[in-house]
Design a protein around this motif. Sequence first.
Motif: not given
Length: 311
Positions: A66-77
């Motif tokens: 429901q948020q107007p703006v989201l941020h996404a990323d990823e990294t190794g694990s």
Amino acid sequence: MQYGQQVHALTVYLNVAHFVPLERTSEILQALCRARPSDGTIALNLNLAADRLQDFESHLRTALTQQPVLHADETGSRVNGKLQWMHVVSCAQLTFYGQHARRGRAALEDMKILPKYKGILVHDAWSSYFKLPAQHALCGAHLLRELRGLAEHHGQVWAGDLREALRTVYHELKAGTLSPEARTAFERRFDELLEEGLLANPAAPPVPGRRGPTKQSHGRNLALRCQQHRCAVLLFLHDRRVPFDNNQAERDVRSWCVKRKVSGGFRSAEGGQNFARIRSYISTLQKQGRSVWEGLVSVFTGDVLMPNFNP
């Protein structure tokens, strides 16, 4: 030996909030509490905390969509020495972490947030994100770094000019001095410099006998990406809700990188998933100025302190 709720909370606090490995967590508990829980006991505490935070995670997923703006990323694990991936979807007040064996579409589907998200998603142009229904905004900081590399290490003049133009228009926008005429002039210059970039990096001819598309130079790929996703690159100019960079997700990812350096990977996929859920809870409480310690104690008392899901 039976341990109290605060001792259980302390093991989770040390391991998840401060990335202390299991053995060192036992040593600290022995020094502070005159009791040394085993690795198995600490693992059971992590399992119990993750189980009791299922309701929190369900509400968190709904709130993020429901948020107007989201941020996404990823990294190794690492899990059992094998590469897996930690994904983050976040905003200023909420954080969701998801551990998954894959980096692409399968992981995004499993997280159950982005496949149904229709708002603005800021990311770094990883191809899987473009298959989502969100409106896309690309990280300008990533673009500036790529342009700088092309200009300084490969002598691509167009890249240096575009970098300087982007920096100038960003600072004018931030200062509130960017006029509509200056914005239009920048967009025209943006298109001209991309054409210069394509001329400076002509298409590589097909390789006889090799299937699939021919590998192109980094300069050409970057110019083509900026042309193809022009609206996503320049969305920050037209929508004040959109930041120039993806720093929000990168800050949230950084804690996972610290964990990887301090205490390594996980012994099982379940352990990684439990850690991700608890870390989502801790990060969200921290962003909202709530007490992480009180939150973790509440998990073990059975009355979980919930954050604000409508910040």
